[in-house]
Design an enzyme around this catalytic site. Structure first.
Site, PDB file in Angstrom:
ATOM      1  N   GLY A   1       0.968  -1.180  -0.009  1.00 49.46           N
ATOM      2  CA  GLY A   1       0.104  -0.114  -0.082  1.00 49.46           C
ATOM      3  C   GLY A   1       0.933   1.195   0.042  1.00 49.46           C
TER       4      GLY A   1
ATOM      5  N   GLY B   1       5.539   4.080  -8.926  1.00 53.41           N
ATOM      6  CA  GLY B   1       6.462   2.593  -9.001  1.00 53.41           C
ATOM      7  C   GLY B   1       5.531   1.666  -8.950  1.00 53.41           C
ATOM      8  CG  HIS B   2       3.265   0.311  -5.439  1.00 52.64           C
ATOM      9  ND1 HIS B   2       3.338   1.466  -4.407  1.00 52.64           N
ATOM     10  CD2 HIS B   2       3.887  -0.432  -4.832  1.00 52.64           C
ATOM     11  CE1 HIS B   2       3.719   1.191  -3.470  1.00 52.64           C
ATOM     12  NE2 HIS B   2       4.363  -0.163  -3.698  1.00 52.64           N
TER      13      HIS B   2
ATOM     14  CG  ASP C   1      12.140  -3.483  -3.161  1.00 53.74           C
ATOM     15  OD1 ASP C   1      12.381  -2.873  -2.219  1.00 53.74           O
ATOM     16  OD2 ASP C   1      10.966  -2.626  -3.713  1.00 53.74           O
TER      17      ASP C   1
ATOM     18  NE  ARG D   1      11.151   0.945   4.100  1.00 49.40           N
ATOM     19  CZ  ARG D   1      10.756   0.474   5.269  1.00 49.40           C
ATOM     20  NH1 ARG D   1      10.754   1.254   6.334  1.00 49.40           N
ATOM     21  NH2 ARG D   1      10.654  -1.087   5.492  1.00 49.40           N
TER      22      ARG D   1
END
Ligand code: AMP
Length: 267
Positions: free
Chosen positions: A27, A32-33, A146, A182
């Site tokens: 969430g 990016g998501h 990641d 973040r």
């Protein structure tokens, strides 16, 4: 868009023969998501996005508690993208019938993020394991930001499933900083400073590619940028994360702290 709060309900109502692309997220969605989702929509018949802050992958309770959340905004974004299915399960739901499977991550357990976040990737694999056991997805879309997580999930799925892993490139802000949930914990000054560090890392990487054996360049860089509290800055082979690097397979990885927030990136 259909929103499910229970995995069982989703399984009853979704036809998994329909080539489903899965985009797992925690969430606080950002560009990016969204690019992962668009990728899935291009390559799959239907797209399923999960929003689940997985407690098992946090090695620090404070970090878990302060992880950014904004479900209403997330749902708005997903609706706009015309996502087919959204899964927002509870912790109980995901870990019902918890498997006793032990997640061995071997050599990769001692390097990069795994070295500093004990138990983190075991937590990531445990949630992926629950998802793939319970959802008959065909493909999973993961971000290059990641990268170590991508390698570990890819290898895990190769051994344990027929699910295909698709890597999607890192999406960055105009200033070069990779989008990250973040980032929302940072003030404007820290965002600017992080972006300038990332641009410097990119330049350093271009320099290093000309002379991969010059180890003092990295040491000097870390010393010059002490305000950032760089946790690691390393060159690794992009195929298996080993140190056997050459100009073609090399990637640079960084983790650093700013304003008490840990950010990672790679080129
Ligand atoms: P998270 O919500 O942080 O667990 O991330 C969910 C997925 O989005 C993971 O596969 C991440 O690698 C991916 N992701 C996060 N940030 C970015 C980014 N800036 N560009 C591309 N993918 C990303």
């Amino acid at each position: 868009m259909i929103i499910f709060k229970s995995i069982n309900k989703l399984n009853k109502e979704v036809n998994f023969k329909a080539d489903i692309g899965f985009v797992p997220t925690m969430g606080a969605l950002h560009q990016g998501h969204l690019s992962l989702i668009k990728n899935s929509q291009k390559k799959s018949n239907k797209t399923l996005v999960s929003i689940f802050i997985n407690p098992n992958q946090f090695n620090n309770k404070k970090d878990y508690k302060k992880y950014p959340k904004n479900i209403q905004k997330d749902l708005k974004l997903l609706k706009k993208l015309k996502v087919d299915y959204v899964l927002i399960p509870s912790i109980k739901d995901v870990y019902a019938n918890k498997s006793k499977k032990k997640f061995k991550i071997g050599k990769l357990n001692k390097i990069l993020c795994a070295k500093y976040r004990s138990g983190h990737f075991e937590g990531v694999l445990s949630v992926i394991n629950q998802f793939i056991k319970k959802l008959k997805i065909n493909k999973i879309f993961l971000g290059e930001k990641d990268y170590q997580q991508y390698i570990l999930i890819r290898e895990f799925l190769k051994k344990n499933s027929n699910v295909k892993t698709i890597l999607c490139k890192t999406i960055r802000m105009k200033n070069g900083l990779a989008y990250s949930s973040r980032n929302r914990l940072l003030n404007h000054k820290s965002i600017k400073e992080s972006a300038s560090l990332i641009l410097k890392v990119k330049k350093l990487f271009n320099l290093l590619k000309k002379n991969l054996n010059n180890k003092s360049i990295i040491k000097n860089f870390i010393n010059k940028n002490k305000i950032f509290n760089i946790e690691y800055l390393e060159l690794r082979n992009k195929n298996n994360l080993s140190k056997k690097i050459n100009k073609k397979n090399v990637k640079i990885f960084i983790a650093f702290y700013i304003q008490g927030v840990r950010l990672i990136d790679n080129f």
